[in-house]
Scaffold this motif. Structure first.
Motif, PDB file in Angstrom:
ATOM      1  N   GLN A 178       2.033  26.037  41.020  1.00 20.92           N
ATOM      2  CA  GLN A 178       1.210  24.883  40.735  1.00 20.92           C
ATOM      3  C   GLN A 178       1.585  23.751  41.677  1.00 20.92           C
ATOM      4  O   GLN A 178       2.748  23.381  41.770  1.00 20.92           O
ATOM      5  N   SER A 179       0.591  23.209  42.386  1.00 21.89           N
ATOM      6  CA  SER A 179       0.867  22.063  43.245  1.00 21.89           C
ATOM      7  C   SER A 179       1.108  20.831  42.383  1.00 21.89           C
ATOM      8  O   SER A 179       0.455  20.644  41.350  1.00 21.89           O
ATOM      9  N   ARG A 180       2.057  20.002  42.795  1.00 21.11           N
ATOM     10  CA  ARG A 180       2.444  18.844  42.002  1.00 21.11           C
ATOM     11  C   ARG A 180       2.809  17.670  42.901  1.00 21.11           C
ATOM     12  O   ARG A 180       3.217  17.869  44.049  1.00 21.11           O
ATOM     13  N   MET A 181       2.692  16.472  42.350  1.00 15.33           N
ATOM     14  CA  MET A 181       3.308  15.306  42.967  1.00 15.33           C
ATOM     15  C   MET A 181       4.598  15.036  42.210  1.00 15.33           C
ATOM     16  O   MET A 181       4.577  14.825  40.994  1.00 15.33           O
ATOM     17  N   VAL A 182       5.712  15.072  42.925  1.00 14.23           N
ATOM     18  CA  VAL A 182       7.027  14.843  42.328  1.00 14.23           C
ATOM     19  C   VAL A 182       7.498  13.462  42.763  1.00 14.23           C
ATOM     20  O   VAL A 182       7.462  13.133  43.953  1.00 14.23           O
ATOM     21  N   THR A 183       7.920  12.651  41.812  1.00 17.23           N
ATOM     22  CA  THR A 183       8.344  11.303  42.156  1.00 17.23           C
ATOM     23  C   THR A 183       9.401  10.832  41.158  1.00 17.23           C
ATOM     24  O   THR A 183       9.818  11.587  40.276  1.00 17.23           O
ATOM     25  N   PHE A 184       9.828   9.581  41.309  1.00 17.35           N
ATOM     26  CA  PHE A 184      10.927   9.095  40.477  1.00 17.35           C
ATOM     27  C   PHE A 184      10.859   7.584  40.356  1.00 17.35           C
ATOM     28  O   PHE A 184      10.145   6.901  41.098  1.00 17.35           O
ATOM     29  N   GLY A 185      11.619   7.065  39.420  1.00 18.37           N
ATOM     30  CA  GLY A 185      11.877   5.638  39.288  1.00 18.37           C
ATOM     31  C   GLY A 185      13.346   5.453  38.995  1.00 18.37           C
ATOM     32  O   GLY A 185      14.002   6.334  38.426  1.00 18.37           O
ATOM     33  N   VAL A 186      13.910   4.299  39.393  1.00 17.39           N
ATOM     34  CA  VAL A 186      15.339   4.048  39.211  1.00 17.39           C
ATOM     35  C   VAL A 186      15.542   2.741  38.459  1.00 17.39           C
ATOM     36  O   VAL A 186      14.935   1.722  38.787  1.00 17.39           O
ATOM     37  N   ASN A 187      16.392   2.792  37.456  1.00 20.85           N
ATOM     38  CA  ASN A 187      16.862   1.594  36.779  1.00 20.85           C
ATOM     39  C   ASN A 187      18.327   1.424  37.174  1.00 20.85           C
ATOM     40  O   ASN A 187      19.185   2.196  36.764  1.00 20.85           O
ATOM     41  N   THR A 188      18.614   0.415  38.027  1.00 20.04           N
ATOM     42  CA  THR A 188      19.928   0.300  38.627  1.00 20.04           C
ATOM     43  C   THR A 188      20.838  -0.646  37.859  1.00 20.04           C
ATOM     44  O   THR A 188      20.382  -1.485  37.085  1.00 20.04           O
ATOM     45  N   ILE A 208      17.921   7.663  36.721  1.00 22.67           N
ATOM     46  CA  ILE A 208      16.805   8.193  37.515  1.00 22.67           C
ATOM     47  C   ILE A 208      15.833   8.887  36.567  1.00 22.67           C
ATOM     48  O   ILE A 208      16.223   9.784  35.814  1.00 22.67           O
ATOM     49  N   ARG A 209      14.598   8.448  36.600  1.00 24.19           N
ATOM     50  CA  ARG A 209      13.545   9.118  35.851  1.00 24.19           C
ATOM     51  C   ARG A 209      12.762   9.991  36.821  1.00 24.19           C
ATOM     52  O   ARG A 209      12.116   9.487  37.743  1.00 24.19           O
ATOM     53  N   LEU A 210      12.824  11.306  36.649  1.00 18.34           N
ATOM     54  CA  LEU A 210      12.128  12.264  37.510  1.00 18.34           C
ATOM     55  C   LEU A 210      10.822  12.660  36.839  1.00 18.34           C
ATOM     56  O   LEU A 210      10.819  13.148  35.705  1.00 18.34           O
ATOM     57  N   MET A 211       9.710  12.460  37.556  1.00 18.90           N
ATOM     58  CA  MET A 211       8.382  12.730  37.001  1.00 18.90           C
ATOM     59  C   MET A 211       7.612  13.676  37.921  1.00 18.90           C
ATOM     60  O   MET A 211       7.725  13.582  39.148  1.00 18.90           O
ATOM     61  N   GLU A 212       6.842  14.567  37.320  1.00 19.11           N
ATOM     62  CA  GLU A 212       5.989  15.470  38.086  1.00 19.11           C
ATOM     63  C   GLU A 212       4.579  15.417  37.498  1.00 19.11           C
ATOM     64  O   GLU A 212       4.393  15.505  36.288  1.00 19.11           O
ATOM     65  N   PHE A 213       3.593  15.259  38.393  1.00 21.17           N
ATOM     66  CA  PHE A 213       2.196  15.129  37.993  1.00 21.17           C
ATOM     67  C   PHE A 213       1.375  16.265  38.581  1.00 21.17           C
ATOM     68  O   PHE A 213       1.600  16.681  39.727  1.00 21.17           O
ATOM     69  N   SER A 214       0.420  16.745  37.827  1.00 21.62           N
ATOM     70  CA  SER A 214      -0.495  17.739  38.356  1.00 21.62           C
ATOM     71  C   SER A 214      -1.363  17.112  39.443  1.00 21.62           C
ATOM     72  O   SER A 214      -1.723  15.932  39.368  1.00 21.62           O
ATOM     73  N   THR A 215      -1.691  17.896  40.444  1.00 24.80           N
ATOM     74  CA  THR A 215      -2.629  17.450  41.481  1.00 24.80           C
ATOM     75  C   THR A 215      -3.848  18.369  41.541  1.00 24.80           C
ATOM     76  O   THR A 215      -4.586  18.354  42.522  1.00 24.80           O
TER      77      THR A 215
END
Length: 495
Positions: free
Chosen positions: A195-205, A211-218
């Motif tokens: 499955q193709s996905r967009m993988v991304t993240f956000g950081v609370n320093t 690190i919040r790791l998120m993957e979205f369907s494309t």
């Protein structure tokens, strides 16, 4: 622009460019176009090139005679170049962020910049104003029906993919909390786990960073739907701009960075100017298992990283018991201090980016490092279909000279197996931006085109250059009716 907008500086003997050509790119974008038809000034637009190149970068660098302290504080301006049947059209728009609209109305800077831009009134006026100005100037990607203008310290702005009109801040259908950080450097998995996905993240320093790791369907109707979400907390301050992915891992390099917030709090520096390389800590590779891989639900694995500072990674892949990652290393964290003028940068005095390969052994925890190229480089990529796999070819922006730092004037195709290379040069009066490799339907890894926006110091405007990805032969040059400052990241969308 006034005659004194750019300070007079002599070109050093080691430089093969005119400083005025390089610095002339830094001006305000003063026009917005809609579907402006472009003609090839040289060559011909490939008829098989079908899709849209989106670019983001700072477009407002001065207000009421005051210049930003660093270009990274400039308000985001999106450029769209649409290709179809040998024709091209240009549209560009500023991202109408809340801060942009307020400062347009006020006619001056009313927010501090992360990289040192101050409100008028000195330290006293800036002290204790800890608001972050979301400038939406770093990257632009399509997710579902939303075109997202990204700035990693805040939530994305949603734009119309065709008109580039700003819809407002997006929480991605409830995925993000108000103001939550969302990376400006997502990675698009071509389908490693079916499955193709967009993988991304956000950081609370902070003293501890999450690190919040998120993957979205494309894919299809589910494009933009969150399908994977995990949070992991690590010791220490985390400055993370980029990461890499493999089928099983999201790979981060937690740079050894100290953050002293006091100069920011007291109005003396921007937040990014309060970062410095740590003398007492080592960088670390953080391998976070992806929920679609073989190690889902396992805890992260941590390995000591080599010395140096990394903004960008080229690629990563898995090989037997190793995870291999290619990255651009600097000797130190590059920063512009309060008493420095970014237009007067001495390239010989700041560290250059060197492409290196690290092998992380998952069994014995050894990490080995190899230099792949000593030529100063940035903005490297592989064929997007090879992301997360062992790729042979890469395309990157480099300095003109073989050793030492300098402005980016070349596009280089680099064979990661045998170090052979092809070069296209914009020197002496041209300066390149991030190259975007657009593959064809061919099974050959290096079949396709490379697109790059070039600052033309002779024309005092920007060109779009189309190269053959195989040998970097010049296919077409499109003279844009815009003067676009040296920019940051962009993306290609097919169809």
């Amino acid at each position: 622009m006034s005659e004194n907008a750019f300070p007079t500086t002599k070109t050093k003997a080691s430089e093969n460019f005119e400083r005025s050509d390089w610095s002339s790119a830094y001006s305000n974008v003063d026009k917005e176009f809609s579907n402006f038809e472009l003609k090839a000034a040289k060559g011909a637009i490939p008829k098989d090139l079908f899709g849209t190149l989106y670019r983001n970068g700072p477009g407002r660098l001065e207000r009421n005679g005051q210049w930003v302290h660093h270009p990274f504080d400039g308000d985001g301006m999106i450029t769209s170049l649409r290709f179809e049947e040998g024709k091209a059209n240009l549209t560009n728009r500023f991202v109408r962020t809340k801060a942009w609209q307020e400062e347009e109305k006020a006619g001056k800077f009313i927010y501090r910049g992360v990289f040192g831009t101050q409100k008028a009134g000195g330290a006293l006026s800036n002290a204790f104003d800890l608001r972050l100005k979301n400038i939406a100037n770093t990257n632009v990607v399509l997710l579902g029906n939303e075109l997202l203008a990204l700035w990693e310290a805040a939530s994305p702005y949603s734009l119309d993919p065709r008109s580039l009109d700003t819809h407002g801040i997006s929480n991605l259908n409830g995925v993000l909390n108000p103001g939550e950080a969302f990376s400006a450097h997502p990675r698009f998995d071509p389908g490693h786990n079916n499955q193709s996905r967009m993988v991304t993240f956000g950081v609370n320093t902070g003293p501890k960073s999450t690190i919040r790791l998120m993957e979205f369907s494309t894919q299809g109707d589910d494009a933009g739907v969150l399908i994977s979400n995990r949070k992991d907390t690590f010791n220490g301050f985390a400055f993370l701009h980029d990461f890499a992915i493999t089928p099983n891992w999201a790979v981060f390099l937690q740079n050894a960075i100290d953050f002293n917030p006091l100069p920011f709090i007291f109005g003396q520096k921007g937040a990014a100017q309060c970062l410095s390389s740590s003398k007492n800590n080592k960088g670390r590779f953080l391998l976070i298992p992806r929920d679609s891989g073989c190690y889902a639900l396992e805890p992260p694995r941590i390995f000591e990283a080599p010395d140096g500072f990394v903004f960008h990674h080229l690629n990563a892949w898995e090989e037997n018991s190793e995870v291999v990652i290619e990255s651009i290393f600097y000797n130190d964290f590059p920063s512009i201090q309060p008493n420095e003028n970014f237009l007067e940068i001495n390239f010989d005095e700041i560290p250059e980016g060197i492409l290196k390969k690290c092998r992380i052994n998952l069994l014995n925890k050894n990490v080995t490092t190899e230099v792949l190229s000593n030529q100063c480089c940035e903005f490297a990529m592989v064929n997007p279909r090879m992301l997360g796999m062992k790729a042979r070819y890469s395309w990157m922006a480099t300095a003109q000279k073989e050793h030492g730092n300098g402005p980016l004037q070349n596009i280089k195709k680099f064979d990661l197996f045998n170090s052979q290379k092809h070069i296209w040069s914009a020197a002496p009066r041209g300066f390149v931006s991030e190259p975007i490799m657009v593959p064809t339907s061919s099974s050959n890894e290096d079949d396709g085109w490379v697109l790059t926006v070039v600052w033309n110091g002779e024309r005092l405007a920007s060109d779009l250059v189309i190269l053959n990805a195989n040998d970097l032969s010049e296919q077409a040059i499109l003279e844009l009716p815009l003067a676009i400052p040296h920019g940051l990241h962009g993306s290609w969308v097919e169809g």
